[in-house]
Motif scaffolding. Structure first.
Motif, PDB file in Angstrom:
ATOM      1  N   PHE A  24       0.820  -1.206   0.000  1.00  0.00           N
ATOM      2  CA  PHE A  24       0.000   0.000   0.000  1.00  0.00           C
ATOM      3  C   PHE A  24       0.855   1.257   0.000  1.00  0.00           C
ATOM      4  O   PHE A  24       0.324   2.359  -0.050  1.00  0.00           O
ATOM      5  N   SER A  25       2.166   1.086   0.037  1.00  0.00           N
ATOM      6  CA  SER A  25       3.064   2.241   0.010  1.00  0.00           C
ATOM      7  C   SER A  25       3.071   2.925  -1.357  1.00  0.00           C
ATOM      8  O   SER A  25       3.566   4.033  -1.479  1.00  0.00           O
ATOM      9  N   VAL A  26       2.508   2.272  -2.368  1.00  0.00           N
ATOM     10  CA  VAL A  26       2.469   2.856  -3.710  1.00  0.00           C
ATOM     11  C   VAL A  26       1.467   4.008  -3.793  1.00  0.00           C
ATOM     12  O   VAL A  26       1.478   4.767  -4.759  1.00  0.00           O
ATOM     13  N   TYR A  27       0.615   4.158  -2.781  1.00  0.00           N
ATOM     14  CA  TYR A  27      -0.382   5.218  -2.778  1.00  0.00           C
ATOM     15  C   TYR A  27       0.136   6.408  -1.970  1.00  0.00           C
ATOM     16  O   TYR A  27       0.633   6.236  -0.863  1.00  0.00           O
ATOM     17  N   SER A  28      -0.012   7.584  -2.535  1.00  0.00           N
ATOM     18  CA  SER A  28       0.492   8.789  -1.865  1.00  0.00           C
ATOM     19  C   SER A  28      -0.583   9.535  -1.076  1.00  0.00           C
ATOM     20  O   SER A  28      -0.275  10.454  -0.331  1.00  0.00           O
ATOM     21  N   SER A  29      -1.827   9.131  -1.207  1.00  0.00           N
ATOM     22  CA  SER A  29      -2.942   9.817  -0.561  1.00  0.00           C
ATOM     23  C   SER A  29      -2.862   9.720   0.964  1.00  0.00           C
ATOM     24  O   SER A  29      -2.846   8.627   1.532  1.00  0.00           O
ATOM     25  N   LYS A  30      -2.792  10.881   1.613  1.00  0.00           N
ATOM     26  CA  LYS A  30      -2.771  10.902   3.076  1.00  0.00           C
ATOM     27  C   LYS A  30      -4.073  10.346   3.634  1.00  0.00           C
ATOM     28  O   LYS A  30      -4.068   9.615   4.624  1.00  0.00           O
ATOM     29  N   SER A  31      -5.196  10.670   2.991  1.00  0.00           N
ATOM     30  CA  SER A  31      -6.478  10.172   3.503  1.00  0.00           C
ATOM     31  C   SER A  31      -6.547   8.647   3.420  1.00  0.00           C
ATOM     32  O   SER A  31      -7.082   7.999   4.318  1.00  0.00           O
ATOM     33  N   LEU A  32      -5.988   8.054   2.363  1.00  0.00           N
ATOM     34  CA  LEU A  32      -5.967   6.593   2.263  1.00  0.00           C
ATOM     35  C   LEU A  32      -5.056   6.000   3.333  1.00  0.00           C
ATOM     36  O   LEU A  32      -5.408   5.010   3.978  1.00  0.00           O
ATOM     37  N   LYS A  33      -3.904   6.614   3.544  1.00  0.00           N
ATOM     38  CA  LYS A  33      -2.994   6.122   4.593  1.00  0.00           C
ATOM     39  C   LYS A  33      -3.662   6.193   5.959  1.00  0.00           C
ATOM     40  O   LYS A  33      -3.542   5.267   6.766  1.00  0.00           O
ATOM     41  N   ASP A  34      -4.397   7.281   6.219  1.00  0.00           N
ATOM     42  CA  ASP A  34      -5.130   7.413   7.480  1.00  0.00           C
ATOM     43  C   ASP A  34      -6.228   6.361   7.584  1.00  0.00           C
ATOM     44  O   ASP A  34      -6.455   5.778   8.646  1.00  0.00           O
ATOM     45  N   PHE A  35      -6.921   6.121   6.484  1.00  0.00           N
ATOM     46  CA  PHE A  35      -7.982   5.123   6.429  1.00  0.00           C
ATOM     47  C   PHE A  35      -7.426   3.733   6.754  1.00  0.00           C
ATOM     48  O   PHE A  35      -8.007   2.985   7.551  1.00  0.00           O
TER      49      PHE A  35
END
Length: 121
Positions: free
Chosen positions: A84-95
């Motif tokens: 999941f590190s391929v995603y840069s979205s902070k909201s996705l990381k928080d989710f």
């Protein structure tokens, strides 16, 4: 789609392997849950990230929330395995962070970690 069962002390975990995307919308997620329950009698599911449509990981589509709410409503625990590190979205990381603190939905980096999370009561 191939479903194998991992037997843990208290629980059986359905490991779903597929070369194709299985979850594209809410109905396909419900269908997958029903199939696993009907064929294997499991309420704990381990999925590879590649079995879920990529739009799921764009929270602005609201797809992740709608699908994961169905898993929670039906008391089905699910671990999604992937990088999941391929995603840069902070909201996705928080989710992902908040989901991993809960008891139903887990985003993990490998199958062993997923099995461990799904083995907890």
């Amino acid at each position: 789609m191939n479903i194998t069962i991992i037997q843990k002390t208290k629980f059986e975990i359905a490991v779903v392997n597929s070369e194709e995307v299985l979850i594209t919308d809410v109905q396909s997620a419900l269908d997958l849950m029903a199939t696993i329950w009907y064929e294997k009698g499991c309420y704990r599911i381990l999925l590879n990230k590649s079995t879920i449509v990529e739009e799921f990981f764009d929270l602005s589509t609201r797809l992740a929330g709608e699908i994961l709410q169905k898993f929670v409503n039906y008391n089905v625990k699910v671990a999604i395995v992937g990088d999941f590190s391929v995603y840069s979205s902070k909201s996705l990381k928080d989710f992902i962070y908040e989901s991993n603190k809960g008891k139903h939905i887990f985003f993990v980096s490998d199958e062993n970690q997923g099995v461990e999370k799904l083995s907890i009561d």
